[in-house]
Enzyme design. Sequence first.
Site, PDB file in Angstrom:
ATOM      1  N   SER A  39       0.826  -1.215   0.000  1.00  0.00           N
ATOM      2  CA  SER A  39       0.000   0.000   0.000  1.00  0.00           C
ATOM      3  C   SER A  39       0.860   1.265   0.000  1.00  0.00           C
ATOM      4  CB  SER A  39      -0.909   0.002   1.233  1.00  0.00           C
ATOM      5  OG  SER A  39      -0.130  -0.004   2.413  1.00  0.00           O
ATOM      6  N   TYR A  40       2.169   1.120   0.008  1.00  0.00           N
ATOM      7  CA  TYR A  40       3.047   2.302   0.046  1.00  0.00           C
ATOM      8  C   TYR A  40       3.114   2.961  -1.328  1.00  0.00           C
ATOM      9  CZ  TYR A  40       4.899   0.985   4.662  1.00  0.00           C
ATOM     10  OH  TYR A  40       5.046   0.683   5.996  1.00  0.00           O
TER      11      TYR A  40
END
Length: 326
Positions: free
Chosen positions: A55-56
């Site tokens: 999710s970065y």
Amino acid sequence: MQTLEKLSLPSMGCGTWAWGNQLLWGYNESMDDQLQAVFNLCVSNGVTLFDTGDSYGTGKLNGRSELLLGRFDREYVGTGQKNICIATKLAAYPWRWTRQSMVQACKASAQRLGRNVDLVQMHWSTANYAPWQERGLLDGLADLYEQGLVKGVGLSNYGPKRLKHVHHKFAERGVPIATLQVQYSLLSTYPVTQLHLKDVCDQLGIQLIAYSPLALGLLTGKFSEKGPFPKGIRGLLFRQLLPGMRSLLACLREVAQSRNKSMSQVAINWCICKGTIPIPGAKTINQARDNIGALGWYLNSSEIAELDQAAASTDKKMVQNIFQTK
């Protein structure tokens, strides 16, 4: 089950949350060369664990951190190359709930990295809000290990009760939990002092990873309560917390001066002395060099006791991750 190479973890890693995050860290693509230099400097100095997450990366840049890590890993030639360990955290998105969705997510991460993930971690537990969702995700996490797609599995933001539950569940399948990652620093002692997670990890043979060991930069000594403050959410947090941190920062500064070290180095070394693997982030060569200076020495017991006392007497503590379970 395939036999796997053993997971080898250094005494400190590097967090890569900022690599691709515009919202909190002001990332833009012109930083990529500097980030590659950070990667190279870390690896050549024995900091071979890089922690990322699928999710970065903000918006269109989702997955950017993994893409960059994969590229830097491919292009790195030099000492420590064989020890590079890439750890990624798979998000418990609401649309992920089957075991297969976790296997697919890890394969997608591996594709972005251009190599297998070494350590795959559950980014957070859904126990607080959707307990039914977690079963499939955990099954998928164990499947990844059984299928030989990863060298180890870990958890993130889990408390002792949930950790023991998952440990028991995985043990029945012969899947060891290698690591647990929690927010831990002089400003966030809660997971260890109140949840006693270090004791539980020691009993279960799990390595504790400390994320945000510098409390988003609050423990670096670079910011004062008069400002200037970082932009956005961090700035709001700094305004709120800095006034209550005077005694802690004074203690940190005193130990740093007597040791001829920076305040960041002392804060990171404290985490190492507590038996955790801190993973401070770094966006610049100077930050990476400063972090590396936390290695190769140890605080003594009286310095640790002073810092413990200062941490305990701090008025306001770091905000805990909303997903941290009991």
